[in-house]
Scaffold this motif. Structure first.
Motif, PDB file in Angstrom:
ATOM      1  N   LEU A  22     -24.754  19.272  21.863  1.00 14.51           N
ATOM      2  CA  LEU A  22     -24.250  18.634  23.076  1.00 14.51           C
ATOM      3  C   LEU A  22     -25.386  18.271  24.031  1.00 14.51           C
ATOM      4  CD1 LEU A  22     -21.056  20.795  23.676  1.00 14.51           C
ATOM      5  CD2 LEU A  22     -21.155  18.435  22.845  1.00 14.51           C
ATOM      6  N   GLU A  23     -26.415  19.093  24.068  1.00 13.08           N
ATOM      7  CA  GLU A  23     -27.587  18.741  24.877  1.00 13.08           C
ATOM      8  C   GLU A  23     -28.238  17.466  24.349  1.00 13.08           C
ATOM      9  OE1 GLU A  23     -30.007  22.210  24.689  1.00 13.08           O
ATOM     10  OE2 GLU A  23     -28.701  23.390  26.016  1.00 13.08           O
ATOM     11  N   ARG A  24     -28.245  17.320  23.038  1.00 18.73           N
ATOM     12  CA  ARG A  24     -28.792  16.100  22.437  1.00 18.73           C
ATOM     13  C   ARG A  24     -27.965  14.882  22.825  1.00 18.73           C
ATOM     14  NH1 ARG A  24     -27.765  14.991  16.942  1.00 18.73           N
ATOM     15  NH2 ARG A  24     -27.411  17.233  16.654  1.00 18.73           N
ATOM     16  N   VAL A  25     -26.640  15.034  22.838  1.00 20.08           N
ATOM     17  CA  VAL A  25     -25.771  13.930  23.260  1.00 20.08           C
ATOM     18  C   VAL A  25     -26.062  13.554  24.713  1.00 20.08           C
ATOM     19  CG1 VAL A  25     -23.376  13.235  23.682  1.00 20.08           C
ATOM     20  CG2 VAL A  25     -23.960  14.502  21.601  1.00 20.08           C
ATOM     21  N   ALA A  26     -26.262  14.548  25.574  1.00 20.13           N
ATOM     22  CA  ALA A  26     -26.575  14.276  26.983  1.00 20.13           C
ATOM     23  C   ALA A  26     -27.873  13.479  27.097  1.00 20.13           C
ATOM     24  CB  ALA A  26     -26.670  15.586  27.757  1.00 20.13           C
ATOM     25  N   ARG A  27     -28.883  13.823  26.300  1.00 17.31           N
ATOM     26  CA  ARG A  27     -30.153  13.082  26.344  1.00 17.31           C
ATOM     27  C   ARG A  27     -29.966  11.656  25.854  1.00 17.31           C
ATOM     28  NH1 ARG A  27     -32.080  18.052  24.307  1.00 17.31           N
ATOM     29  NH2 ARG A  27     -32.213  17.207  22.186  1.00 17.31           N
ATOM     30  N   LEU A  28     -29.136  11.472  24.823  1.00 18.19           N
ATOM     31  CA  LEU A  28     -28.866  10.120  24.330  1.00 18.19           C
ATOM     32  C   LEU A  28     -28.193   9.266  25.398  1.00 18.19           C
ATOM     33  CD1 LEU A  28     -27.620  10.986  20.711  1.00 18.19           C
ATOM     34  CD2 LEU A  28     -29.747   9.814  21.314  1.00 18.19           C
ATOM     35  N   ARG A  29     -27.336   9.886  26.205  1.00 18.85           N
ATOM     36  CA  ARG A  29     -26.720   9.163  27.331  1.00 18.85           C
ATOM     37  C   ARG A  29     -27.799   8.695  28.305  1.00 18.85           C
ATOM     38  NH1 ARG A  29     -20.921   8.357  27.012  1.00 18.85           N
ATOM     39  NH2 ARG A  29     -19.927  10.350  26.547  1.00 18.85           N
ATOM     40  N   VAL A  30     -28.660   9.628  28.673  1.00 19.85           N
ATOM     41  CA  VAL A  30     -29.711   9.307  29.644  1.00 19.85           C
ATOM     42  C   VAL A  30     -30.618   8.205  29.115  1.00 19.85           C
ATOM     43  CG1 VAL A  30     -31.759  10.211  30.820  1.00 19.85           C
ATOM     44  CG2 VAL A  30     -29.669  11.585  30.713  1.00 19.85           C
ATOM     45  N   ASP A  31     -30.892   8.236  27.814  1.00 15.43           N
ATOM     46  CA  ASP A  31     -31.786   7.239  27.197  1.00 15.43           C
ATOM     47  C   ASP A  31     -31.089   5.908  26.931  1.00 15.43           C
ATOM     48  OD1 ASP A  31     -33.746   9.157  27.218  1.00 15.43           O
ATOM     49  OD2 ASP A  31     -33.512   9.712  25.107  1.00 15.43           O
ATOM     50  N   GLY A  32     -29.799   5.814  27.220  1.00 18.65           N
ATOM     51  CA  GLY A  32     -29.065   4.568  27.000  1.00 18.65           C
ATOM     52  C   GLY A  32     -28.668   4.320  25.568  1.00 18.65           C
ATOM     53  N   ARG A  33     -28.761   5.357  24.719  1.00 20.46           N
ATOM     54  CA  ARG A  33     -28.403   5.188  23.319  1.00 20.46           C
ATOM     55  C   ARG A  33     -26.896   5.325  23.098  1.00 20.46           C
ATOM     56  NH1 ARG A  33     -32.764   6.044  19.932  1.00 20.46           N
ATOM     57  NH2 ARG A  33     -31.356   5.215  18.340  1.00 20.46           N
ATOM     58  N   ILE A  34     -26.192   5.870  24.083  1.00 28.25           N
ATOM     59  CA  ILE A  34     -24.739   6.010  24.038  1.00 28.25           C
ATOM     60  C   ILE A  34     -24.165   5.357  25.288  1.00 28.25           C
ATOM     61  CG2 ILE A  34     -22.789   7.624  24.027  1.00 28.25           C
ATOM     62  CD1 ILE A  34     -24.563   9.664  22.689  1.00 28.25           C
TER      63      ILE A  34
END
Length: 291
Positions: A200-212
């Motif tokens: 879930l922390e990885r998903v949060a980082r993907l959000r921040v990076d604009g990947r999601i």
């Protein structure tokens, strides 16, 4: 504490990390048991001073077997997380399990988590105790069918549940993990050895990076692997799962009713309701569809 076993067929709890082993021990005591705690060295992180206990290495079956004999242990629960699987240097077999060592080493080198757990169960039972599931001691921890809390999934959320469910089943067939995250109709994360919180922390980082997409929320689904032995490592969620899901921008969490554990239910519900997340238990018949 130095009290002797008060009942035959005494219960032992082999405790890894997290709160679950303590929940199980306290529930067992409320049901009249006198549980003996075998805390796993470098894994267990609770204070066991209120229970008869010892600390042993994860592969030290020789000393574990000795505890079974001296404490009258007939039943064993495996509970809590284990971050590191043992290697060959950690294995201390009993005479009765020496013949199993070649297959043990093969499993440690190449088997998935479920294969390792089944191996551990076999070794424990070869030393005279019967392994039982956490749910036999604390059935009240099992997820119910339907919403757990004040929110329910919407139509888009249900579509994400279906997608994440199919991904989690496929992942389970590979004996890798139990969880998957889907956002906007596509799978964005699969659980690996790092565990649910780290995923879930990885998903949060993907959000921040604009990947999601930040416009689509998404869901986490956790369920048993298709081949899973239900005596060990049932999927579980707790307040930390909700906090991580909220930080990842998800709409909610779905787990398999009757085959997943909900820890610290009151706090979990309060956290989910405050964050506006749904938590739902879904009928096991739905989750057992083949992909």
């Amino acid at each position: 504490m130095n009290s002797r076993p008060e009942i035959k067929d005494r219960l032992a709890i082999i405790a890894g990390s997290g709160f679950l082993p303590l929940h199980v021990a306290e529930a067992a005591r409320l049901h009249g048991e006198n549980p003996y705690i075998i805390a796993l060295a470098h894994e267990s992180d609770r204070d066991w001073s209120g229970f008869d206990n010892t600390t042993l290495g994860i592969g030290n079956f020789r000393d574990i077997s000795a505890v079974f004999r001296t404490e009258g242990i007939g039943r064993v629960v495996l509970s809590g997380a284990v971050r590191r699987r043992p290697d060959w240097r950690d294995i201390h077999p009993t005479f009765r399990s020496i013949a199993k060592i070649p297959s043990v080493l093969r499993t440690l080198m190449s088997g998935g988590d479920d294969a390792v757990l089944k191996m551990a169960i076999g070794l424990i039972e070869a030393n005279g105790a019967r392994v039982i599931g956490v749910q036999e001691i604390v059935p009240e921890l099992l997820a119910d069918i339907g919403p757990i809390g004040g929110h329910a999934p919407g139509t888009e959320d249900q579509a994400d549940i279906d997608i994440a469910e199919a991904a989690a089943i496929a992942l389970g067939h590979l004996d890798v993990g139990q969880g998957a995250v889907a956002v906007g109709g596509r799978v964005v994360a699969l659980e690996g050895p790092e565990g649910t919180d780290a995923m879930l922390e990885r998903v949060a980082r993907l959000r921040v990076d604009g990947r999601i997409s930040t416009r689509r929320r998404g869901v986490l689904v956790k369920l048993c692997k298709p081949q899973q032995d239900e005596r060990a490592d049932l999927p579980s969620i707790g307040p930390s799962t909700i906090a991580k899901a909220a930080a990842a921008g998800l709409a909610g969490v779905a787990v398999e009713a009757g085959r997943a554990l909900v820890l610290e239910r009151g706090e979990l519900i309060a956290s989910a309701d405050k964050a506006g997340l749904f938590v739902i238990g879904v009928d096991r018949a739905v989750f057992r569809r083949t992909p």
